[in-house]
Design a protein around this motif. Sequence first.
Motif: not given
Length: 833
Positions: A717-734
């Motif tokens: 959800m957060l990645k979809r929310m941000l990907e069209n508005h910032v250059d890069l979105v990366e994820l970390a599990n903990n």
Amino acid sequence: MLSWLTHIFETRGFAPRWTCGTGWSQEPFWGWAIIIADLLIAAAYLAIPLVLVYFIRRRQDLPFPRIFWLFGAFILACGATHLMEAIIFWWPAYRFSAVLKMATAVVSLGTAFSLLTIAPAAISLRSPRQMEAEVRRRVLELEQLTAQLRSEVAAREVAERTLRESEERLRMALRAGRMGTWDWDLQANETRVNSTEFDLFSMEGRNRPVPIESLFKQIHPDDERRIRDAVRKAIGERGEFHEEFRVLRGEEETRWLVGRAEVLADSRNVPVRMVGINYDVTDRKVAALRLQQEMSARKTAQQQLERSEGWLRMVLRAGGMGTWDWDIRGKTAVLDAKEIEILGLDLESGRHPDSIFFERVHPQDADRLMGTLNQCIEDRSEYDSEFRVVLPDGETRWLAGRGALIKDSDGRPARLVGVNFNITERKEFERSLEIARQQANAANRAKSEFLANMSHEIRTPLAAILGSADALYPRIEQEEQRELLRMIRSQGGLLLGILNDILDLSKIEAGRLEILPEPTSVKAVVEEVRSLMSPQASEKGLNLSTEFDGKIPARIQTDPLRVRQILLNLVGNAVKFTDAGSVTIGVRCEIADGLAYIVLSVRDTGVGIPPDQTEAIFEAFSQGNQEITRKYGGTGLGLTICEKLVRLLSGKISVRSELGRGAEFCVELPAGEVSTLQLVDPKALTESNEAGTDGPEFGRLPIRVLVVEDNRGLQIMLKRMLENHVDLVELANNGEAAISEIARAATADAPYDIVLMDMHMPVLNGFDATQRLRAKGYHLPIVALTAGAMSGDRDRCLQAGCDNYLSKPVDRGRLLNLLAEYHRKAVAADSRE
């Protein structure tokens, strides 16, 4: 009128006196002699009134002060004419001189007339010699009366001394037993009560008669009719009153009282007065005291003594009190039969060594009790203590002791007198209350922990649902599917609102809801609420408007978040329960006793509230009746939260309604002292911008964002929310993975500009991960993401090192605004470098 005044000062047609005749120029000496003489006379005439004014101000006891003022005015007017005579030598204002002299004539005649009117009274004033003779005559009469009084006082001195001691013992007994006295004049319908009675009934306005109804209104509703009937019966039968009843002190406190009284009749057997006492038996709930004796006009000192002793015996007997009289120097004490019974001794009442009392005191309380008694003797104050005694059979009792110090003729401590009574039952009851309180606190802590956990468990999936709906909405073009997404968002928002209501109510009941006052624009808050609620009102075809009645403070000191929450609840209810018409938000300022109050009202044309439900609607989980609940839905928590928030803001809330014709809720909040406020016309205040209904549009931000979140749904959800508005979105599990990813990006010279950190994760939580990053020198923004909603969550996140805080479900607009704000700050900092 103005032209006439101007004409008075004109000099045309008149010549200065120097030019009138040749004599002045030939012999100027005489002219200057007249001028100097007039000036000197004017100066003297001015000085005399000043001296008179000073004299009158210093001697305000003089007779006929008005004549001095008139005489001063007369002399001042005469001086003014002489001054004008000197001025005419140069300035021929004869018209003005004539007016001045006419005024002088009027003042002179007035002074003469006043002298004639006061002449008879002035002539009748006594001379100093006559006054001295009168004083001597009066002094002689007073000396004769004094001698007569001395002989009478000497005869009554012993009886009066005994009476004073008896009355002092009675007052001490009343104080020790916390007994309030009252005297009801049945003819005037007024009641005189002592200060203790005011305290028992929690009333204001001491030292004044009070209507009997004000006492009846304090009685518990369940007891009021019974007490009224008992009072009427006592008056009708010329009998006595003896009842036990409850009184209400404030909104929550209830106290048990015992009342005793007696009705007094005149010679025709007509009831004229009812006198009695009340005393608090909440702690003991035992047999009550009833005083049936009136202190009538005392004919002799012996009669007064007998009546006072009768009151004292009745008070002590009814209250179960034992009396003691401790001779401090002789180490002996006079104990009555009740005191000996309380101590469990097998003795006759009378004087005994004081050791028989002190030997009974519990060893753990002995030093404290002796210290209290010594402090009373040293400070010459009253004695009040609670202690234990051990009876000969081994039983332990709790006693309350109250007394006062009596001094000898030289002012030195001689005796301590007072009462003791058994409070064992009260102490046991207090102990059970303390155990219950500890159990309630433990249950409350468990409830708070449960709500915190439930908040996290509910908000986390709810955040994924709502965020996914927001992210999916711009990707769908079919209106039917968009409608389904809007329904998901709407119902999810409703579920979130219910969750917030339950959490708010829990925080309020636990006393953990924080009130953060700050300078607040009431108009801005009202306009913001109107803007937020306008879409809902428009959907139902309602007219939502605001009304400002008169001037209001530009800013007041209050918590804007809580005021906004109150108004949103009230306006939301008004819109929900109104099918046609309008909803109006009213604002006005009321002033009383130098204090200002802001009154916020919400008025609607909806279904209204039945009269018997206007109090029930403020109870939790209540909406008035089941039909309302079925038709409109809801939890019934909104008004409960409003009422509690208003109370936390030191305000009041009320409702007026007529079934079928709408309702009006009024909230009154303190604004402070009027002298400290700036009252302005609301139109002069800057209008707040109305929020659009479609939400803000966001561009693309050249930043890199790391999302640290263990929930897979929220990650997507957060990645979809941000990907069209910032250059890069990366994820970390903990937290561990986040620290490693941040170090890797820094090594690759591609650091993240901002970190969104979930605070509750496995392996390493967000609190510990943030603290480790800060300890390693990481300075870029970290924004906390948490589903926690209890008091202190935000402070805990900031203390761990986070720069800001967002609660789940995450609002897309707020998140993007926050990212844009941090980006602007970073650009501004780079430009300064």
